[in-house]
Scaffold this motif. Structure first.
Motif, PDB file in Angstrom:
ATOM      1  N   GLU A 132       0.856  -1.193   0.000  1.00 15.73           N
ATOM      2  CA  GLU A 132       0.000   0.000   0.000  1.00 15.73           C
ATOM      3  C   GLU A 132       0.891   1.243   0.000  1.00 15.73           C
ATOM      4  O   GLU A 132       2.120   1.142  -0.011  1.00 15.73           O
ATOM      5  CB  GLU A 132      -0.948   0.012   1.204  1.00 15.73           C
ATOM      6  N   ASN A 133       0.248   2.407   0.002  1.00 14.01           N
ATOM      7  CA  ASN A 133       0.991   3.674   0.025  1.00 14.01           C
ATOM      8  C   ASN A 133       0.590   4.462   1.261  1.00 14.01           C
ATOM      9  O   ASN A 133      -0.581   4.502   1.617  1.00 14.01           O
ATOM     10  CB  ASN A 133       0.671   4.475  -1.240  1.00 14.01           C
ATOM     11  N   TRP A 134       1.575   5.100   1.855  1.00 13.29           N
ATOM     12  CA  TRP A 134       1.349   5.840   3.097  1.00 13.29           C
ATOM     13  C   TRP A 134       1.468   7.341   2.877  1.00 13.29           C
ATOM     14  O   TRP A 134       2.075   7.809   1.917  1.00 13.29           O
ATOM     15  CB  TRP A 134       2.375   5.414   4.156  1.00 13.29           C
ATOM     16  N   LYS A 135       0.906   8.074   3.849  1.00 14.62           N
ATOM     17  CA  LYS A 135       1.072   9.526   3.892  1.00 14.62           C
ATOM     18  C   LYS A 135       1.124   9.967   5.357  1.00 14.62           C
ATOM     19  O   LYS A 135       0.911   9.141   6.264  1.00 14.62           O
ATOM     20  CB  LYS A 135      -0.086  10.228   3.174  1.00 14.62           C
ATOM     21  N   SER A 136       1.414  11.241   5.568  1.00 10.20           N
ATOM     22  CA  SER A 136       1.354  11.877   6.904  1.00 10.20           C
ATOM     23  C   SER A 136       2.218  11.196   7.951  1.00 10.20           C
ATOM     24  O   SER A 136       1.773  10.960   9.062  1.00 10.20           O
ATOM     25  CB  SER A 136      -0.097  11.927   7.412  1.00 10.20           C
ATOM     26  N   ILE A 137       3.437  10.858   7.589  1.00  8.25           N
ATOM     27  CA  ILE A 137       4.359  10.329   8.599  1.00  8.25           C
ATOM     28  C   ILE A 137       5.596  11.213   8.682  1.00  8.25           C
ATOM     29  O   ILE A 137       5.815  12.093   7.837  1.00  8.25           O
ATOM     30  CB  ILE A 137       4.787   8.877   8.311  1.00  8.25           C
ATOM     31  N   ARG A 138       6.383  10.942   9.705  1.00  5.65           N
ATOM     32  CA  ARG A 138       7.614  11.714   9.926  1.00  5.65           C
ATOM     33  C   ARG A 138       8.697  10.744  10.395  1.00  5.65           C
ATOM     34  O   ARG A 138       8.402   9.809  11.162  1.00  5.65           O
ATOM     35  CB  ARG A 138       7.348  12.777  11.001  1.00  5.65           C
ATOM     36  N   ILE A 139       9.891  10.946   9.941  1.00  5.26           N
ATOM     37  CA  ILE A 139      11.026  10.173  10.456  1.00  5.26           C
ATOM     38  C   ILE A 139      11.624  11.000  11.584  1.00  5.26           C
ATOM     39  O   ILE A 139      12.055  12.142  11.371  1.00  5.26           O
ATOM     40  CB  ILE A 139      12.059   9.907   9.342  1.00  5.26           C
ATOM     41  N   SER A 140      11.605  10.448  12.793  1.00  5.04           N
ATOM     42  CA  SER A 140      12.088  11.171  13.979  1.00  5.04           C
ATOM     43  C   SER A 140      13.168  10.308  14.616  1.00  5.04           C
ATOM     44  O   SER A 140      12.866   9.357  15.332  1.00  5.04           O
ATOM     45  CB  SER A 140      10.948  11.409  14.960  1.00  5.04           C
ATOM     46  N   ASP A 141      14.406  10.621  14.357  1.00  5.93           N
ATOM     47  CA  ASP A 141      15.476   9.707  14.772  1.00  5.93           C
ATOM     48  C   ASP A 141      16.747  10.504  15.058  1.00  5.93           C
ATOM     49  O   ASP A 141      16.681  11.715  15.336  1.00  5.93           O
ATOM     50  CB  ASP A 141      15.707   8.657  13.662  1.00  5.93           C
ATOM     51  N   ASN A 142      17.869   9.836  14.971  1.00  5.75           N
ATOM     52  CA  ASN A 142      19.160  10.472  15.225  1.00  5.75           C
ATOM     53  C   ASN A 142      20.074  10.183  14.037  1.00  5.75           C
ATOM     54  O   ASN A 142      20.110   9.047  13.546  1.00  5.75           O
ATOM     55  CB  ASN A 142      19.765   9.900  16.519  1.00  5.75           C
ATOM     56  N   MET A 143      20.803  11.201  13.570  1.00  3.01           N
ATOM     57  CA  MET A 143      21.584  11.049  12.345  1.00  3.01           C
ATOM     58  C   MET A 143      22.671   9.974  12.497  1.00  3.01           C
ATOM     59  O   MET A 143      22.948   9.233  11.551  1.00  3.01           O
ATOM     60  CB  MET A 143      22.207  12.396  11.972  1.00  3.01           C
ATOM     61  N   LEU A 144      23.271   9.872  13.669  1.00  3.07           N
ATOM     62  CA  LEU A 144      24.285   8.827  13.862  1.00  3.07           C
ATOM     63  C   LEU A 144      23.651   7.437  13.852  1.00  3.07           C
ATOM     64  O   LEU A 144      24.226   6.480  13.325  1.00  3.07           O
ATOM     65  CB  LEU A 144      25.056   9.065  15.169  1.00  3.07           C
ATOM     66  N   ASN A 145      22.438   7.322  14.428  1.00  2.00           N
ATOM     67  CA  ASN A 145      21.726   6.039  14.365  1.00  2.00           C
ATOM     68  C   ASN A 145      21.478   5.632  12.921  1.00  2.00           C
ATOM     69  O   ASN A 145      21.654   4.480  12.536  1.00  2.00           O
ATOM     70  CB  ASN A 145      20.360   6.128  15.064  1.00  2.00           C
ATOM     71  N   ILE A 146      21.033   6.611  12.134  1.00  2.56           N
ATOM     72  CA  ILE A 146      20.748   6.331  10.721  1.00  2.56           C
ATOM     73  C   ILE A 146      22.017   5.814  10.030  1.00  2.56           C
ATOM     74  O   ILE A 146      22.000   4.795   9.337  1.00  2.56           O
ATOM     75  CB  ILE A 146      20.254   7.620  10.005  1.00  2.56           C
ATOM     76  N   MET A 147      23.114   6.521  10.244  1.00  2.50           N
ATOM     77  CA  MET A 147      24.378   6.143   9.574  1.00  2.50           C
ATOM     78  C   MET A 147      24.855   4.765  10.036  1.00  2.50           C
ATOM     79  O   MET A 147      25.369   3.972   9.249  1.00  2.50           O
ATOM     80  CB  MET A 147      25.462   7.179   9.887  1.00  2.50           C
ATOM     81  N   LYS A 148      24.689   4.494  11.326  1.00  2.00           N
ATOM     82  CA  LYS A 148      25.190   3.215  11.872  1.00  2.00           C
ATOM     83  C   LYS A 148      24.296   2.042  11.495  1.00  2.00           C
ATOM     84  O   LYS A 148      24.740   0.899  11.515  1.00  2.00           O
ATOM     85  CB  LYS A 148      25.298   3.310  13.396  1.00  2.00           C
ATOM     86  N   ASN A 149      23.037   2.326  11.178  1.00  2.00           N
ATOM     87  CA  ASN A 149      22.096   1.238  10.881  1.00  2.00           C
ATOM     88  C   ASN A 149      21.908   0.994   9.388  1.00  2.00           C
ATOM     89  O   ASN A 149      20.964   0.305   8.983  1.00  2.00           O
ATOM     90  CB  ASN A 149      20.747   1.512  11.549  1.00  2.00           C
ATOM     91  N   ILE A 150      22.797   1.563   8.583  1.00  2.00           N
ATOM     92  CA  ILE A 150      22.739   1.287   7.141  1.00  2.00           C
ATOM     93  C   ILE A 150      23.093  -0.190   6.931  1.00  2.00           C
ATOM     94  O   ILE A 150      24.110  -0.674   7.431  1.00  2.00           O
ATOM     95  CB  ILE A 150      23.713   2.208   6.371  1.00  2.00           C
ATOM     96  N   SER A 151      22.225  -0.881   6.181  1.00  2.00           N
ATOM     97  CA  SER A 151      22.455  -2.324   6.041  1.00  2.00           C
ATOM     98  C   SER A 151      22.611  -2.782   4.594  1.00  2.00           C
ATOM     99  O   SER A 151      22.967  -3.930   4.350  1.00  2.00           O
ATOM    100  CB  SER A 151      21.309  -3.096   6.698  1.00  2.00           C
ATOM    101  N   ALA A 152      22.331  -1.927   3.642  1.00  2.00           N
ATOM    102  CA  ALA A 152      22.545  -2.316   2.241  1.00  2.00           C
ATOM    103  C   ALA A 152      22.622  -1.068   1.365  1.00  2.00           C
ATOM    104  O   ALA A 152      22.001  -0.043   1.664  1.00  2.00           O
ATOM    105  CB  ALA A 152      21.417  -3.219   1.767  1.00  2.00           C
ATOM    106  N   LEU A 153      23.423  -1.199   0.297  1.00  2.00           N
ATOM    107  CA  LEU A 153      23.598  -0.100  -0.650  1.00  2.00           C
ATOM    108  C   LEU A 153      23.427  -0.644  -2.062  1.00  2.00           C
ATOM    109  O   LEU A 153      23.932  -1.731  -2.377  1.00  2.00           O
ATOM    110  CB  LEU A 153      25.012   0.501  -0.516  1.00  2.00           C
ATOM    111  N   SER A 154      22.746   0.123  -2.881  1.00  2.00           N
ATOM    112  CA  SER A 154      22.527  -0.378  -4.247  1.00  2.00           C
ATOM    113  C   SER A 154      23.779  -0.188  -5.099  1.00  2.00           C
ATOM    114  O   SER A 154      24.663   0.609  -4.783  1.00  2.00           O
ATOM    115  CB  SER A 154      21.337   0.332  -4.896  1.00  2.00           C
ATOM    116  N   LYS A 155      23.784  -0.916  -6.210  1.00  2.00           N
ATOM    117  CA  LYS A 155      24.895  -0.859  -7.158  1.00  2.00           C
ATOM    118  C   LYS A 155      24.868   0.475  -7.913  1.00  2.00           C
ATOM    119  O   LYS A 155      25.879   1.117  -8.109  1.00  2.00           O
ATOM    120  CB  LYS A 155      24.691  -2.017  -8.145  1.00  2.00           C
ATOM    121  N   GLU A 156      23.673   0.850  -8.313  1.00  2.00           N
ATOM    122  CA  GLU A 156      23.525   2.070  -9.111  1.00  2.00           C
ATOM    123  C   GLU A 156      23.506   3.294  -8.195  1.00  2.00           C
ATOM    124  O   GLU A 156      22.948   3.252  -7.101  1.00  2.00           O
ATOM    125  CB  GLU A 156      22.198   1.998  -9.888  1.00  2.00           C
ATOM    126  N   LYS A 157      24.157   4.365  -8.602  1.00  2.00           N
ATOM    127  CA  LYS A 157      24.082   5.605  -7.826  1.00  2.00           C
ATOM    128  C   LYS A 157      23.793   6.762  -8.769  1.00  2.00           C
ATOM    129  O   LYS A 157      23.975   6.659  -9.978  1.00  2.00           O
ATOM    130  CB  LYS A 157      25.380   5.848  -7.053  1.00  2.00           C
TER     131      LYS A 157
END
Lengths: 446, 474
Positions: free
Chosen positions: A393-418
């Motif tokens: 389905e598709n969502w609306k009206s949300i917010r990402i409320s987190d910490n930038m270091l958490n985001i960077m540390k929790n990266i788990s996959a990167l695509s081939k194409e950039k």
């Protein structure tokens, strides 16, 4: 203003400033011509042209530092402006930690694909680019298209009391299109380039329209922790703010969550970030920085470990290191952030998500606390809900409320194409793959 | 630049020449724009910046299409060559136009105004401006382990506006502002506070802000939040918001969504659109206690102007009246599309940018209650006095404000600090919950961002203390 006149103007500023008692002086004479076609609801709303000349001046006297931008070309008026600036400098308090400017002369290496005569001389042809892109988006199902085609050409001449005497010219072009099916179904994409040949306006329009068409009947999202796949448009937003945090000026001012982090893990092992102002076709690439120091690639995070801040000559000396070639008039800043890609296909990344979201764009990121990196940001355009590897389905009206270091540390996959992204919402060009982050905190309004 | 030195003949020539080249409408802003800034990072004075700029910004309607040019090499031959090329491009762009652009009619205006300065900014020695920042820093250091970033800035715009309908308006607007970021650290943690003051006028405004006293209070409050702050209470509570919070709220979720150009989609690919449509006019959005106005005519305000950048006289607009959507902010183009006249909301930062629909000073009007009356009925609640982070979606519906200096209210009394209470709410959700407005009004300043290229425009935002009911805080 012709080339010799500009160069003479810059040389005159430096000579006269020294004569008047300045210790250091940097003069940059620039000519810039910019054009824009802004389109709204499938029609061109306005065409714009900017034609500017300017001389920017940096000078120091007894560790008192002053910057100015003037338009004067008459030598008597320039001299009068310099006398005034030197007089003001004499009244200021010294910046005790100022350690001078770069000492040249330097060798510079031309950067491929940073000037294209086709962009420099382009005029009415822009209308056809816009018209064709809109048609392609409408064909796919978009009802309304809005955005801009913006192109610039510039030449600048820099002379410094540190022995720099260098000139450069460049062009850039960007196309941004947001396709809307209705007020809640939209997709947005951009293409940025230094040459006309590498601009993909049509492809951008098609992708934006496909995204808009896919996000039918979005429903209010839910709170919780989700694995989020960030489209390059979205991850650029986060990296653009992160780029500022690498500046030594931001670190010292309390504006950075990367203070005291050199040598420490700030991201997942797979993350390598580089600031590369020498990138061919890099939107912000330049062979020299504001003080005439050669620009070079700087690895900021290697395999998850923070390597360095971004420096000019003075901040580098204060940090017992060397300039990274990132001098700006006031503070060191990033040129082009590059996120090293991984080896995944985007479809495989989606298939691997059990309980998550695919966020295609972000906007209005703000920090609760710059030092800790606590922030929130708002997904914009399509938000796809993924369960057991499938969009459900598709969502609306949300917010990402987190910490930038958490985001960077929790990266788990990167695509081939950039891809390279830069648009209205971002302050620094970023080349990034799709990025998957585990366990991102999502909130929504009461 | 002195008024007499400005080349008004050149501006008039551009209007005339544009008409000869086929423009049905032409307007020119000839402007001298000087700006300076003094920076201080912790104990160190940073670079001081002095910008001088003088140029022309002009718009033209040709074959129903709009075009804009800005140029600062004001040799007549250079300007006229650029004008010819600009008109040519506008003609080309008109090929994509299905609906010719029209401007709402407006009587030509002839007017001149100068914003008064009791103590002229240019008469205050740069040394004294820098020393002022040293005094602010000294007050901040009243609390240990503080970082600060201070910026004192000022500008002077001298502008001559003329158009093909006969308007001729001259104005001089000095502005001054102060921004600060305060950081208090301790026990491996920190709290931060940002604030901006701004005004049109002279140095006398800087004294009015009383910053040297206030920053001392604020770092002590931050320290208390850091050391003693508790989580916000769970469940529905009463929430008392300060004028600073009310200001940012009405700016974000009343001022922006009522900008008519957003409503019509003109900013869709940049600052976004609006949840509002024309059908909302007259519809209820909140409690009857809510009236929000937009008013550029407040003397000394940061967003002050007498005439907008289309030569339309400024006036107070009631955007929300007694809880109902009452009016939108218009320029001449959006007004024509809605079949009305402009209400004077066209602004640009300076001659380098096109004028677009903007706010000036956005205010929730006060009620009758004293601050004490707002507090005394509250059994359990929170008072948010200042904020750190905020954001809102691009349709101006879903927004969030994180409290900075905040306190628990218990049985009518303000008690212990609350750390980072989060108000995350929809626009109607906010206006519906307003149950009482205070009788005090205060303003803070900001640089509102919109347009492409981005135009950061000086605005005020404010209101009284207000009280909301049934709020769940994060």
């Amino acid at each position: 203003m012709d080339i010799s006149e500009s160069l003479r103007g810059a040389e005159f500023v430096v000579e006269k400033a020294k004569e008047l008692g300045a210790d250091d002086c940097i003069a940059t004479v620039s000519n810039a011509l910019g054009r824009q076609l802004k389109f709204v609801n499938n029609e061109i709303a306005t065409s714009k042209t900017w034609d500017f000349i300017s001389t920017s001046i940096f000078l120091s006297k007894g560790k008192r530092i002053i910057a100015s931008t003037i338009q004067e070309t008459d030598q008597a008026k320039i001299e009068e402006a310099l006398k005034n600036l030197i007089s003001i400098a004499g009244k200021m308090q010294p910046k005790q930690d100022f350690q001078g400017i770069a000492k040249g002369p330097f060798q510079y290496k031309d950067i491929p694909e940073t000037f294209d005569q086709k962009v420099a001389s382009m005029s009415e042809e822009g209308v056809e680019i816009v018209s064709s892109a809109i048609d392609q988006a409408l064909e796919i199902g978009a009802k309304r298209c809005s955005g801009v085609l913006l192109w610039n050409s510039s030449e600048s001449y820099k002379v410094t009391s540190g022995g720099v005497n260098v000139s450069g010219k460049g062009t850039d072009i960007q196309f941004s299109l947001r396709a809307l099916v209705d007020k809640e179904m939209s997709g947005h994409n951009v293409s940025v380039s230094r040459t006309l040949g590498k601009l993909n306006a049509g492809k951008v329009a098609q992708e934006a329209a496909k995204t808009a068409v896919m996000c039918k009947k979005p429903v209010d999202g839910k709170v919780g922790k989700f694995d989020i796949l960030f489209h390059p448009m979205a991850f650029t937003n986060l990296m653009s703010y992160t780029a500022n945090s690498f500046s030594s000026f931001y670190v010292d001012s309390g504006f950075s969550f990367l203070a005291d982090k050199i040598g420490k893990n700030v991201a997942a092992d797979m993350v390598t970030l580089t600031d590369d102002g020498t990138m061919p076709n890099g939107y912000n690439s330049s062979k020299y920085d504001e003080e005439g120091h050669p620009v070079r690639p700087t690895v900021l995070v290697k395999d998850g470990v923070m390597q360095t801040y971004l420096h000019n000559t003075s901040t580098a000396r204060n940090h017992n290191t060397e300039s990274t070639g990132n001098a700006g008039m006031i503070s060191p800043g990033a040129w082009n952030i590059d996120v090293k890609p991984g080896d995944m296909e985007v479809d495989d990344m989606i298939s691997g998500i059990k309980d998550g979201l695919y966020v295609t764009n972000l906007w209005y990121s703000r920090f609760t606390n710059y030092r800790t990196g606590d922030f929130s940001t708002i997904p914009r355009d399509a938000i796809f809900r993924i369960k057991d590897g499938k969009i459900v389905e598709n969502w609306k009206s949300i917010r990402i409320s987190d910490n930038m270091l958490n985001i960077m540390k929790n990266i788990s996959a990167l695509s081939k194409e950039k891809r390279q992204v830069y648009w209205w919402e971002t302050s620094c060009p970023v080349t990034t793959p799709h990025v998957l982050v585990k366990g991102v905190n999502v909130t929504r309004p009461q | 630049m002195d008024k007499d030195m400005m080349d008004k003949d050149l501006a008039d020539s551009v209007v005339k020449k544009a008409q000869e080249l086929g423009a049905s409408y032409a307007e020119v802003r000839l402007e001298s724009f000087d700006a300076s800034a003094f920076l201080m990072k912790n104990d160190t004075p940073e670079i001081s910046d002095f910008q001088k700029s003088y140029g022309i910004g002009a718009r033209f309607l040709v074959n129903g299409a709009m075009g804009f040019m800005a140029i600062n090499d004001l040799k007549k031959a250079v300007v006229m060559k650029r004008l010819e090329e600009t008109i040519k491009t506008i003609k080309a762009s008109s090929r994509l136009l299905k609906t010719p652009i029209k401007l709402a009619s407006e009587a030509p205006a002839k007017h001149e105004w100068v914003v008064p300065q009791k103590q002229k900014l240019q008469d205050v020695d740069p040394k004294d401006k820098m020393e002022y920042l040293f005094d602010v820093r000294k007050a901040i250091k009243g609390v240990d382990r503080t970082q600060s970033f201070l910026q004192l800035f000022e500008s002077m715009s001298k502008k001559y506006y003329t158009n093909s309908e006969g308007s001729m308006i001259y104005s001089e607007t000095p502005r001054v502002g102060l921004f600060y970021l305060l950081t208090v650290t301790g026990n491996g943690d920190s709290e931060q506070r940002m604030l901006e003051h701004g005004a049109s006028g002279g140095w006398e405004n800087v004294k009015k802000w009383n910053t040297i006293y206030n920053v001392g209070q604020e770092v002590r409050a931050l320290k208390a939040v850091l050391e003693k702050g508790k989580a916000a209470p769970k469940g529905d509570v009463k929430l008392v918001l300060s004028p600073e919070l009310v200001g940012i709220l009405v700016h974000e979720c009343c001022g922006h969504p009522t900008e008519a150009d957003r409503i019509m989609g003109r900013e869709a690919a940049q600052a976004g659109e609006s949840f509002l449509t024309k059908d909302w006019l007259g519809r209820k959005i909140g409690s009857e206690a809510v009236t929000v106005v937009e008013d550029p005519t407040i003397e000394g305000s940061y967003g002050f102007y007498n005439y907008d950048d289309e030569g339309v006289k400024a006036r107070r607009r009631f955007l929300i009246k007694d809880g109902k959507i009452n009016d939108f902010l218009h320029n001449r183009q959006t007004a024509a599309l809605m079949g009305i006249k402009s209400n004077g909301a066209a602004r640009s930062v300076n001659y380098s940018f096109e004028p677009i629909v903007r706010m000036a000073n956005t205010i929730m009007l006060p009620g009758k209650h004293s601050f004490q009356e707002l507090i005394e009925d509250v059994k359990l609640g929170v008072y948010m006095k200042s904020f750190t982070e905020w954001n809102i979606d691009d349709r101006r519906w879903n927004q969030r404000y994180v409290g900075c200096e905040s306190y628990l209210i218990e049985n009518g009394e303000i008690k212990t600090p609350v750390r980072r209470p989060v108000l995350e709410i929809t626009t109607p959700g906010f206006y519906e919950r307003v149950e009482a407005c205070g009788n005090d009004v205060k303003f803070v300043a900001g640089e509102c961002g919109k347009g492409e290229p981005m135009q950061g425009l000086p605005v005020w935002m404010g209101g009284p203390h207000i009280r909301l009911n049934n709020v769940r805080l994060g």
